[in-house]
Design a protein around this motif. Structure first.
Motif, PDB file in Angstrom:
ATOM      1  N   HIS A 251      35.417  45.243  44.724  1.00 59.69           N
ATOM      2  CA  HIS A 251      36.869  45.068  44.580  1.00 59.69           C
ATOM      3  C   HIS A 251      37.485  45.520  43.258  1.00 59.69           C
ATOM      4  O   HIS A 251      38.522  46.161  43.257  1.00 59.69           O
TER       5      HIS A 251
ATOM      6  N   ASP B 256      33.635  49.727  47.833  1.00 62.48           N
ATOM      7  CA  ASP B 256      34.857  50.442  47.487  1.00 62.48           C
ATOM      8  C   ASP B 256      34.708  51.964  47.547  1.00 62.48           C
ATOM      9  O   ASP B 256      34.993  52.668  46.584  1.00 62.48           O
TER      10      ASP B 256
ATOM     11  N   ASN C 102      39.513  44.190  51.518  1.00 59.16           N
ATOM     12  CA  ASN C 102      40.946  44.096  51.817  1.00 59.16           C
ATOM     13  C   ASN C 102      41.583  45.409  52.268  1.00 59.16           C
ATOM     14  O   ASN C 102      42.699  45.411  52.759  1.00 59.16           O
ATOM     15  N   HIS C 103      40.875  46.538  52.091  1.00 63.30           N
ATOM     16  CA  HIS C 103      41.411  47.816  52.592  1.00 63.30           C
ATOM     17  C   HIS C 103      40.921  48.130  54.006  1.00 63.30           C
ATOM     18  O   HIS C 103      41.315  49.140  54.582  1.00 63.30           O
TER      19      HIS C 103
ATOM     20  N   ASP D 274      35.822  47.597  51.460  1.00 55.62           N
ATOM     21  CA  ASP D 274      36.686  48.742  51.141  1.00 55.62           C
ATOM     22  C   ASP D 274      35.964  50.062  51.422  1.00 55.62           C
ATOM     23  O   ASP D 274      35.936  50.959  50.573  1.00 55.62           O
TER      24      ASP D 274
ATOM     25  N   HIS E  25      33.487  40.549  48.960  1.00 56.26           N
ATOM     26  CA  HIS E  25      34.226  41.699  48.434  1.00 56.26           C
ATOM     27  C   HIS E  25      34.783  41.404  47.045  1.00 56.26           C
ATOM     28  O   HIS E  25      34.626  42.203  46.119  1.00 56.26           O
TER      29      HIS E  25
HETATM   30 ZN    ZN Z   1      39.415  45.620  47.288  1.00 57.87          ZN
END
Ligand code: ZN
Ligand code: D5M
Ligand code: FE
Length: 500
Positions: free
Chosen positions: A442, A244, A334-335, A288, A379
């Protein structure tokens, strides 16, 4: 060359340069002749030189750019070749799903088969269909009626009756049966309350007199045996865990991140930090790495860098500043600019080639062997489901969610809530081989715990609290780096926040 010399030369050559590009040149210890050669290679139409103009043109970063002070002789103990990475499980290159109905059937069949095998190794179970037949063919003889039976199924429904009994629907490939957890069985109720949809469990109990419902006496999750111990061989050195980074976000903590890069390069005052830095072998990154674009509505307002490739160029330039002896493993989150559904396939060739050669890219999740230490990287999007559905699982203590993953031997037990799943032939989210270490990110909070001899690590973030996180009361613990000392398998957390 130092900053003043570089700026002078750049201006003499008729260019301008931004500050990231200057740091990049300094970190590459560029010489005057190299800089002059560089000017010939840069497109003359470029007005301001930025980092992405330099990637691929400059030679790889010079070996070891250690501590500036010459009083302490800083030395990296491990060469890159000493730090092998073997990818054991990863969907990248193997994805076949196009999301057809049949593929979902196959996917859930694989999940059920492998998880039920784990339970079957401890109890002998029968197909759900065999219970139903009793009902229609002839009533069970009273002796058999009270005898214990075990079934293994996926939890497809869960509800609480007015009298606080819990009713589950349990499904196996042959059928579905309701299961009752009596409110008097407090321990069992407590366990049943924690069950989430789609997890695979065994239930031992007796059939109700009319043969329609199984009355539970025991619930069995796949879990890991109490006696489990992986041992850890003869490894040495350190693994560092981060995630992240969110480069591109206005909240990205550039200053703290650069302090971390200094530390990796042996530029710190603290002798203990220098000792650790000299023995780092691996840096694992659980997704991320950039903030991305279009990830949530209104994200534009939170972005410092509004273009996705620019974000990757900047994060890549940071990875170019990490010593070349460290083997880096990067998985997406997810980013990142990869498909959203899990398992996520790794980064495109176009993004990968921006990064230095000491990076191994994997998908999300991935199981890797680092000199025979097995690390499960994920993640962690499922953590949002676990926090929402299981009492006691919280963002402030992220390893509580990771324990629930291990109990279910699955990284994302519930399908279709916060986690989108792509139905591959095989369920890559299953925790099949038991790893020494599970590494998630995450949730942006750091946590380290041990569960049944497995190290659970959540590596926090490099992004300070966003306005969105403020509204849902997520309080990140940024700029902290968990590590494992491979000699002892003991953990620690390095803090790169400014002291005060
Ligand atoms: Zn995330
Ligand atoms: O997620 C960072 C943290 O913020 C993680 O705990 C989830 C939470 N988060 C992010 N987006 C949402 C929405 N839309 N609802 C609820 N919680 C959310 P990251 O993946 O870095 O955005
Ligand atoms: Fe994140």
């Amino acid at each position: 060359m130092d900053e003043t010399n570089i700026l002078e030369k750049v201006s003499d050559a008729g260019f301008m340069i931004n500050s990231d590009a200057v740091s990049y040149l300094i970190s590459h210890q560029i010489s005057e002749t190299e800089l002059e050669k560089l000017f010939l290679e840069i497109d003359p139409s470029v007005f301001v030189i930025e980092t992405h103009h330099l990637i691929g043109i400059l030679p790889e970063q010079k070996e070891k750019s250690p501590s500036d002070s010459d009083s302490f002789e800083f030395k990296f103990l491990y060469e890159f070749e000493d730090n092998p990475v073997v990818v054991l499980e990863d969907v990248s290159n193997k994805a076949t799903s196009v999301g057809e109905y049949n593929q979902f059937v196959q996917y859930f069949r694989d999940r059920y088969t492998r998880l039920s095998e784990m339970i079957r190794s401890r109890v002998s179970a029968r197909p759900i269909e065999s219970l139903k037949k009793n009902k229609f063919v002839k009533p069970l003889p009273s002796k058999e009626r009270s005898s214990q039976i075990t079934i293994i199924g996926m939890v497809s429904e869960k509800s609480t009756t007015n009298n606080q009994h819990i009713v589950l629907a349990l499904e196996d490939p042959t059928g579905t049966i309701p299961v009752l957890i009596n409110n008097k069985e407090t321990d069992l109720v407590e366990m049943a309350e924690r069950l989430v949809l789609d997890e695979v469990i065994g239930v031992t109990g007796t059939m109700s007199p009319d043969g329609t419902i199984l009355m539970a006496e025991r619930i069995i999750q796949p879990d890991v045996p109490n006696s489990y111990s992986a041992g850890h061989g003869k490894a040495q050195g350190y693994i560092l865990f981060i995630s992240d980074i969110h480069v591109g976000s206005k909240e990205f903590m550039k200053h703290e991140w650069e302090t971390f890069l200094d530390f990796l390069n042996g530029r710190s005052e603290n002798p203990q930090l220098l000792q650790i830095a000299s023995e780092i072998r691996y840096l694992i990154v659980a997704g991320d790495i950039v903030d991305g674009i279009g990830i949530y509505p209104g994200q534009e307002a939170d972005l410092e860098i509004p273009e996705i490739y620019k974000q990757y160029e900047v994060v890549a330039s940071y990875f170019h500043q990490i010593p070349k002896n460290i083997h880096i493993v990067i998985a997406p989150g997810n980013h990142d600019a990869v498909r959203r559904a899990e398992p996520q396939i790794t980064f495109s060739e176009e993004i990968q080639k921006m990064f230095p050669k000491n990076v191994t890219f994997v998908g999300n999740p991935a199981l890797v062997s680092l000199d025979n230490i097995y690390v499960q990287i994920y993640h962690g999007c499922s953590m949002d489901d676990l926090v929402a559905n299981i009492k006691g699982v919280s963002y402030q203590s992220p390893t509580t969610g990771m324990v629930e993953m291990v109990k279910r031997r699955h990284l994302a037990p519930t399908y279709g809530s916060r986690v989108m799943i792509s139905p591959e032939k095989k369920d890559y989210l299953l925790i099949d081989k038991i790893p020494h270490i599970i590494h998630c990110g995450h949730v942006h909070t750091v946590g380290v715990a041990v569960y049944k001899n497995i190290l659970l690590i959540n590596s926090g973030t490099w992004q300070s609290q966003t306005s969105f996180q403020k509204t849902v009361n997520i309080v990140p613990t940024p700029a902290k780096v968990p590590f494992v000392d491979l000699r002892t398998m003991k953990t620690g957390v390095l803090n790169f926040n400014d002291p005060n």
